[in-house]
Scaffold this motif. Structure first.
Motif, mmCIF file in Angstrom:
data_model
loop_
_atom_site.group_PDB
_atom_site.id
_atom_site.type_symbol
_atom_site.label_atom_id
_atom_site.label_comp_id
_atom_site.label_asym_id
_atom_site.label_seq_id
_atom_site.Cartn_x
_atom_site.Cartn_y
_atom_site.Cartn_z
ATOM 1 N N CYS A 1 44.320 36.718 32.577
ATOM 2 C CA CYS A 1 43.481 37.719 31.910
ATOM 3 C C CYS A 1 44.373 38.607 31.046
ATOM 4 O O CYS A 1 44.053 38.916 29.905
ATOM 5 N N CYS B 1 41.767 45.421 39.295
ATOM 6 C CA CYS B 1 40.914 44.243 39.112
ATOM 7 C C CYS B 1 39.919 44.259 40.266
ATOM 8 O O CYS B 1 40.267 43.924 41.391
ATOM 9 N N HIS B 2 38.708 44.678 39.977
ATOM 10 C CA HIS B 2 37.715 44.778 41.043
ATOM 11 C C HIS B 2 37.141 43.401 41.369
ATOM 12 O O HIS B 2 36.929 43.046 42.523
ATOM 13 N N THR B 3 36.926 42.623 40.327
ATOM 14 C CA THR B 3 36.284 41.313 40.483
ATOM 15 C C THR B 3 37.007 40.434 41.498
ATOM 16 O O THR B 3 36.391 39.850 42.385
ATOM 17 N N GLN B 4 38.317 40.331 41.365
ATOM 18 C CA GLN B 4 39.049 39.400 42.218
ATOM 19 C C GLN B 4 39.797 40.070 43.365
ATOM 20 O O GLN B 4 40.100 39.433 44.357
ATOM 21 N N TYR C 1 37.274 40.853 29.301
ATOM 22 C CA TYR C 1 37.618 41.506 30.562
ATOM 23 C C TYR C 1 36.361 42.008 31.279
ATOM 24 O O TYR C 1 35.413 42.460 30.650
ATOM 25 N N CYS C 2 36.380 41.971 32.598
ATOM 26 C CA CYS C 2 35.260 42.454 33.392
ATOM 27 C C CYS C 2 35.074 43.956 33.166
ATOM 28 O O CYS C 2 36.005 44.643 32.731
ATOM 29 N N CYS D 1 37.897 46.738 33.947
ATOM 30 C CA CYS D 1 39.231 46.125 34.126
ATOM 31 C C CYS D 1 40.312 46.991 33.483
ATOM 32 O O CYS D 1 40.195 47.395 32.331
ATOM 33 N N GLY E 1 44.026 37.029 38.586
ATOM 34 C CA GLY E 1 42.664 37.357 38.182
ATOM 35 C C GLY E 1 41.928 36.159 37.612
ATOM 36 O O GLY E 1 40.872 35.750 38.089
ATOM 37 N N HIS F 1 43.093 46.191 32.346
ATOM 38 C CA HIS F 1 43.770 45.559 31.216
ATOM 39 C C HIS F 1 43.256 46.107 29.875
ATOM 40 O O HIS F 1 44.006 46.222 28.914
ATOM 41 N N ASN G 1 47.869 43.649 38.729
ATOM 42 C CA ASN G 1 46.604 43.865 39.445
ATOM 43 C C ASN G 1 46.674 43.274 40.861
ATOM 44 O O ASN G 1 45.666 43.133 41.529
HETATM 45 S S1 SF4 Z 1 39.210 38.988 36.774
HETATM 46 FE FE1 SF4 Z 1 40.258 40.917 37.145
HETATM 47 S S2 SF4 Z 1 41.976 40.925 35.708
HETATM 48 FE FE2 SF4 Z 1 40.505 39.382 35.000
HETATM 49 S S3 SF4 Z 1 39.202 40.452 33.533
HETATM 50 FE FE3 SF4 Z 1 38.191 40.568 35.540
HETATM 51 S S4 SF4 Z 1 38.878 42.524 36.392
HETATM 52 FE FE4 SF4 Z 1 40.279 42.010 34.737
#
Ligand code: SF4
Ligand SMILES: Cc1ncc(C[n+]2csc(CCOP(=O)(O)OP(=O)(O)O)c2C)c(N)n1
Lengths: 84, 279
Positions: free
Chosen positions: B57, B206-209, B22-23, B26, B131, B28, B127
């Motif tokens: 994820c 979920c910050h990344t996506q 996980y980022c 995250c 993701g 999760h 999220n």
């Molecule tokens: S993409 Fe989003 S949901 Fe997937 S691990 Fe990264 S932060 Fe979590």
């Protein structure tokens, strides 16, 4: 809360820390900081009030808050029903 | 005895690579911690727990925990879990899905599993985005939100997971947030022990996506937003429509005690066996 101040040890496992910064941002006593290496570290451990926020919310299970006093080092963080 | 973090390490599969995929930040990961603490608090053995996870994820969770696990097919975790529960109702079957998994590709299974009221403990880590596959919009992406597939803003209205599950017939429906882990632990234990189809929605940043494209500079900002907007349900219900706007109610929405499908099935079977004996 203040009674508990300074009684806990805050350990960060650097290999597991991803430096997200949640612990540093929300610690009520500002115990933790993200260092130049991008990892959390306890810079003001003596101010820790043992609220357990960092340990509960670390998404990477990289922080441990334990009582300094070994006799108190039982199960103070695990929900009561969990004690075996 | 272990402290909380040591306890979590005890339930993980040590032959897997950690930290997990996980980022940073995250939600999760926080939900996984809560899940492990909850199983431990209930005193369940690793062997009586079956975790069925979908793909995404969120679904990766099944890889890391030392229970019986099935890393199922995208959108089909509930179908596999239904089979497991009916074949051995004594097992504690926990289903973990993402919002895309549960409501987009798996939406039909979701409403019917809830309607049947089969005894599954269902966690949907919401999220608001796909993701794993690159940030496509899901059926819970809020109106107006930017995603890779909605560059001009989402035009469709989103599902409210809680309302959907309640209307479909789930016995227990609750919502928790990744910022409120202690509250999540309580709701998760209730979800795990409630009769019938029990759903816990976890609001999981979920910050990344999602966050990056929607004006959250850092992942910490997403948690600040959660801290500010999360409201206990009892309080939320007293707010005017205007004040309630943008707030996220947390708590227990539905708490029914209808017999579950596996209980009905056991009764039917006992009846039929008795009748056959009389014949
Ligand atoms: S993409 Fe989003 S949901 Fe997937 S691990 Fe990264 S932060 Fe979590
Ligand atoms: C049948 C099928 N269709 C599509 C995919 C591609 N896919 C993998 S994960 C995913 C969506 C993940 O989103 P979500 O369920 O919300 O979980 P998250 O990653 O956000 O936790 C998709 C579309 C797949 N694996 N299988």
């Amino acid at each position: 809360m203040s009674k508990k101040k300074g009684q806990s040890k805050v350990t960060v496992y650097p290999d597991w820390c991803k430096g997200c910064g949640l612990c540093a941002a929300f610690c009520p006593a500002k115990v933790l900081e993200i260092g130049a290496d991008g990892k959390a570290r306890a810079v003001r451990e003596e101010d820790c009030v043992d609220c357990g926020f960092c340990e509960l919310h670390c998404p990477d299970f990289a922080i441990l808050v334990t009582p300094k006093d070994k006799s108190r080092r039982k199960d103070n963080h695990v929900v009561p029903a969990a004690r075996e | 005895m272990a402290e909380r973090t040591q306890l979590i390490h005890h339930y993980l599969r040590h032959n897997k690579k950690f930290p997990h995929v996980y980022c940073a930040g995250c939600g999760h990961g926080i939900a996984l911690g809560s899940l492990i603490r909850s199983v431990h608090a209930l005193g369940w053995s690793k062997d009586e727990v079956v975790m069925v996870a979908g793909i995404g994820c969120s679904g990766r969770m099944a890889v890391y925990v030392d229970f019986n696990t099935v890393h199922a097919v995208h959108g089909r975790a509930l179908t596999i879990a239904t089979g497991i529960k009916l074949s051995n109702p004594n097992l504690k079957v926990i289903v973990v899905m993402g919002d895309g998994d549960a409501l987009s590709i798996g939406g039909n299974h979701f409403i019917h599993a809830a309607r049947r009221n089969i005894g599954l403990s269902v966690l949907v880590l919401n999220n608001n985005i796909y993701g794993m596959t690159g940030g496509q919009c899901s059926s819970t992406t809020p109106l107006g939100a930017t995603t890779t597939t909605t560059p001009f803003g989402q035009m469709e209205k989103s599902f409210d997971l809680v309302e959907l599950a309640a209307a479909a017939g789930a016995n227990y429906v609750a919502r928790a947030s990744a910022f409120h882990a202690q509250g999540m632990d309580k709701l998760m234990q209730a979800t795990f022990t409630h009769r019938g189809f029990s759903l816990l929605e976890v609001v999981s940043p979920c910050h990344t996506q999602y966050g990056r494209k929607n004006k959250f500079k850092t992942v910490v900002d997403m948690y600040r937003w959660l801290k500010e907007s999360a409201t206990p349900l009892e309080q939320y219900r007293k707010l005017s429509a205007e004040k309630a706007k943008g707030r996220i109610p947390l708590g227990v929405f539905v708490d029914r005690d209808e017999p579950s499908l596996e209980e009905r099935y056991a009764d039917l079977r006992a009846d039929q066996t008795a009748q056959a004996g009389r014949r």
